[in-house]
Design a protein around this motif. Structure first.
Motif, PDB file in Angstrom:
ATOM      1  N   VAL A   1      38.067  65.982  16.553  1.00  0.00           N
ATOM      2  CA  VAL A   1      36.966  66.610  17.282  1.00  0.00           C
ATOM      3  C   VAL A   1      35.645  66.406  16.556  1.00  0.00           C
ATOM      4  CG1 VAL A   1      38.454  68.355  18.305  1.00  0.00           C
ATOM      5  CG2 VAL A   1      37.345  68.831  16.157  1.00  0.00           C
ATOM      6  N   ASP A   2      34.569  66.656  17.281  1.00  0.00           N
ATOM      7  CA  ASP A   2      33.235  66.595  16.704  1.00  0.00           C
ATOM      8  C   ASP A   2      32.469  67.864  17.080  1.00  0.00           C
ATOM      9  OD1 ASP A   2      32.653  66.266  19.395  1.00  0.00           O
ATOM     10  OD2 ASP A   2      31.951  64.212  19.193  1.00  0.00           O
ATOM     11  N   SER A   3      31.203  67.921  16.726  1.00  0.00           N
ATOM     12  CA  SER A   3      30.421  69.134  16.975  1.00  0.00           C
ATOM     13  C   SER A   3      30.247  69.409  18.471  1.00  0.00           C
ATOM     14  CB  SER A   3      29.068  69.050  16.283  1.00  0.00           C
ATOM     15  OG  SER A   3      28.367  67.903  16.708  1.00  0.00           O
ATOM     16  N   LEU A   4      30.191  68.380  19.292  1.00  0.00           N
ATOM     17  CA  LEU A   4      30.095  68.587  20.735  1.00  0.00           C
ATOM     18  C   LEU A   4      31.340  69.292  21.254  1.00  0.00           C
ATOM     19  CD1 LEU A   4      28.701  68.255  23.440  1.00  0.00           C
ATOM     20  CD2 LEU A   4      29.673  65.956  23.587  1.00  0.00           C
ATOM     21  N   PHE A   5      32.514  68.890  20.769  1.00  0.00           N
ATOM     22  CA  PHE A   5      33.744  69.555  21.160  1.00  0.00           C
ATOM     23  C   PHE A   5      33.688  71.027  20.770  1.00  0.00           C
ATOM     24  CE2 PHE A   5      37.789  71.350  19.859  1.00  0.00           C
ATOM     25  CZ  PHE A   5      38.485  71.307  21.045  1.00  0.00           C
ATOM     26  N   ALA A   6      33.175  71.330  19.588  1.00  0.00           N
ATOM     27  CA  ALA A   6      33.099  72.724  19.131  1.00  0.00           C
ATOM     28  C   ALA A   6      32.273  73.553  20.114  1.00  0.00           C
ATOM     29  CB  ALA A   6      32.507  72.797  17.730  1.00  0.00           C
ATOM     30  N   LEU A   7      31.166  73.017  20.574  1.00  0.00           N
ATOM     31  CA  LEU A   7      30.330  73.711  21.557  1.00  0.00           C
ATOM     32  C   LEU A   7      31.073  73.867  22.884  1.00  0.00           C
ATOM     33  CD1 LEU A   7      27.609  74.932  22.392  1.00  0.00           C
ATOM     34  CD2 LEU A   7      26.860  72.617  22.946  1.00  0.00           C
TER      35      LEU A   7
END
Length: 83
Positions: A35-41
């Protein structure tokens, strides 16, 4: 659909890489590079919408979202305090 199934489906459907093996409940999805930061959001938005809870700034700790088990535990704790 129960919370565990909903969370697992969202995580698996949202991965930025193709995974050849299933994700275990305790797999750290950040450390494994899935995952990346966009996934976290997107995950935060999903949790708030799916479970009708509000995620406060203090809740935004990696340990709350690092695995399917951690996410499920976090969601359950939010639901208990909301009840």
């Amino acid at each position: 659909m129960d919370a565990e199934t909903a969370i697992r489906r969202f995580v698996e459907d949202s991965l930025i890489v193709t995974v050849d093996e299933p994700i275990a409940d305790d797999d750290n999805i950040f450390e494994r590079g899935f995952v990346d930061s966009l996934f976290a959001l997107q995950l935060v938005t999903f949790i708030e919408g799916e479970f009708a809870v509000t995620i406060a700034d203090d809740d935004l700790r990696r340990e709350n979202f690092q695995s399917i088990r951690a996410i499920l535990s976090f969601v359950r704790s939010k639901l208990e305090t909301a009840a």
